[in-house]
Design a protein around this motif. Structure first.
Motif, PDB file in Angstrom:
ATOM      1  N   CYS A  35      -1.439 -10.731 -12.539  1.00 10.15           N
ATOM      2  CA  CYS A  35      -1.493 -12.142 -12.166  1.00 10.15           C
ATOM      3  C   CYS A  35      -0.238 -12.490 -11.370  1.00 10.15           C
ATOM      4  O   CYS A  35       0.874 -12.134 -11.764  1.00 10.15           O
ATOM      5  CB  CYS A  35      -1.579 -12.995 -13.428  1.00 10.15           C
ATOM      6  SG  CYS A  35      -1.298 -14.743 -13.138  1.00 10.15           S
ATOM      7  N   CYS A  42       1.918 -15.433 -13.901  1.00  4.45           N
ATOM      8  CA  CYS A  42       2.680 -15.026 -15.081  1.00  4.45           C
ATOM      9  C   CYS A  42       3.102 -13.564 -15.031  1.00  4.45           C
ATOM     10  O   CYS A  42       3.928 -13.129 -15.815  1.00  4.45           O
ATOM     11  CB  CYS A  42       1.875 -15.306 -16.351  1.00  4.45           C
ATOM     12  SG  CYS A  42       0.325 -14.397 -16.446  1.00  4.45           S
ATOM     13  N   CYS A  56      -4.680 -15.657 -13.193  1.00  6.82           N
ATOM     14  CA  CYS A  56      -5.416 -16.050 -14.408  1.00  6.82           C
ATOM     15  C   CYS A  56      -6.214 -17.318 -14.136  1.00  6.82           C
ATOM     16  O   CYS A  56      -5.870 -18.104 -13.256  1.00  6.82           O
ATOM     17  CB  CYS A  56      -4.469 -16.357 -15.559  1.00  6.82           C
ATOM     18  SG  CYS A  56      -3.368 -15.030 -16.019  1.00  6.82           S
ATOM     19  N   CYS A  73      -0.709 -20.866 -14.319  1.00 13.08           N
ATOM     20  CA  CYS A  73      -0.371 -19.678 -13.533  1.00 13.08           C
ATOM     21  C   CYS A  73      -0.371 -20.000 -12.045  1.00 13.08           C
ATOM     22  O   CYS A  73       0.453 -19.478 -11.302  1.00 13.08           O
ATOM     23  CB  CYS A  73      -1.340 -18.542 -13.838  1.00 13.08           C
ATOM     24  SG  CYS A  73      -1.026 -17.804 -15.452  1.00 13.08           S
TER      25      CYS A  73
HETATM   26 ZN   LIG Z   1      -1.313 -15.531 -15.326  1.00 11.16          ZN
END
Ligand SMILES: [Zn+2]
Length: 91
Positions: free
Chosen positions: A12, A15, A51, A56
């Motif tokens: 991702c 994050c 995500c 995010c």
């Molecule tokens: Zn994420």
């Protein structure tokens, strides 16, 4: 391990966690340099993964994750568009 089918994992851009591809949203850069959410997962172009979590997306914006993934400047309007699309996905 032989015989073990592994689900491809992607990182991702918000994050930084590795997750199953199907748990992530694919953001696509089209050959026309447009940035779009690719819900079909089948369009051609360079993809980044994130995500299904607006947090995010906000992190990715702050950390310039999209700029780094696509190696181009991302206009604020593109981020606004992505935020809107995220809201739609959450419904
Ligand atoms: Zn994420």
């Amino acid at each position: 391990m032989p015989g073990t089918k592994k689900i491809p994992q992607r990182q991702c851009i918000g994050c930084g966690q590795m997750k199953d591809k199907k748990e992530l949203i694919r953001i696509l850069k089209t050959p026309e340099n447009e940035i779009k959410i690719d819900t079909s997962l089948k369009k051609n172009g360079r993809g980044a993964y994130i995500c299904k979590d607006k947090e995010c997306l906000l992190k990715a914006i702050k950390q310039k994750g999209l700029e780094r993934s696509f190696k181009m400047a991302i206009d604020v309007s593109i981020y606004d568009e992505l935020k809107k699309e995220f809201d739609e996905l959450g419904k």
